[in-house]
Structures are given as structure tokens and as C-alpha cells.
Design a protein around this motif. Sequence first.
Motif, PDB file in Angstrom:
ATOM      1  N   SER A 110       0.885  -1.175  -0.074  1.00 29.79           N
ATOM      2  CA  SER A 110      -0.034  -0.007  -0.044  1.00 29.79           C
ATOM      3  C   SER A 110       0.906   1.306  -0.103  1.00 29.79           C
ATOM      4  O   SER A 110       0.626   2.015  -0.780  1.00 29.79           O
ATOM      5  N   VAL A 111       1.865   1.090   0.783  1.00 25.72           N
ATOM      6  CA  VAL A 111       2.759   2.423   0.836  1.00 25.72           C
ATOM      7  C   VAL A 111       3.505   2.594  -0.579  1.00 25.72           C
ATOM      8  O   VAL A 111       3.400   3.643  -1.013  1.00 25.72           O
ATOM      9  N   ALA A 115       3.058   5.687  -3.232  1.00 26.37           N
ATOM     10  CA  ALA A 115       4.314   6.364  -3.754  1.00 26.37           C
ATOM     11  C   ALA A 115       4.306   6.503  -5.095  1.00 26.37           C
ATOM     12  O   ALA A 115       4.493   7.633  -5.714  1.00 26.37           O
TER      13      ALA A 115
END
Length: 119
Positions: A110-111, A115
Motif C-alpha cells: 500500500s505504501v 508512492a
Amino acid sequence: MSLTLLTTLCGLITFVILAVLAYAFWSDPDKGLQQTTHRLEKLPLVMADRYTAFAILALAFTLYGDLNILILFFGICAFMGFADGLIYARAGHPHWKHTASGILSTLALSVALAARLTA
């Protein structure tokens, strides 16, 4: 034939071989062991080299810094964590370490996706 095309063909051949072996293990684990000539008593050592290889891949992909590769890697790690967790849970064995790995990999995914979307 260019070296780039040859490299791509090597990748596709590797994919096919791994997919066939994966199918063998998913459909009939005993057949998978037989086809790969793995021995049950040696599986802890095999797991050790697999974890080592994935650790090196994680470091290499992180240092390389390509978000697309990291997204793919974290997705693969999430699949492995959840799949292993499900295998153990269905068998009535402790599974939370594997399931937690799937959850943590999904968070990392998810990060990385966030990004990528904001890059």
C-alpha cells in the motif's frame, strides 16, 4: 537475435519451469517432491536457502529503488504470507506469523502504491 531478446526468452523459460513445478506441488505435493527430487528431511535447509534468496532480492530491489519492482515484490510477499497462513490455518496449526507476514507485506504494498501514485 539480440541479447535483450535472449534474456527475455530466458525469463519466459524460467517462468514456465517454475509454473509447472508450482502446479505439481499445488495439485499433488508428493508428485512435486518426486519431480523436484526434494527430500522431506532436507526441506529445512531448502527453506533456509529460499529465505536467504528472498532476503537478497528484498535488499537488491530496495537498493535498485524502482517502485514498480517493489510493488510487485510486496504483492508476491503478501501472496506467500497469506497462502502459507491459510495452509496452516486449514490444517489447524498456528498460522499468525505467516498471516502477519501477509498483512505487513500488504501494508508495504500500500505504501509503495501510494508512492507510485504520487510520484
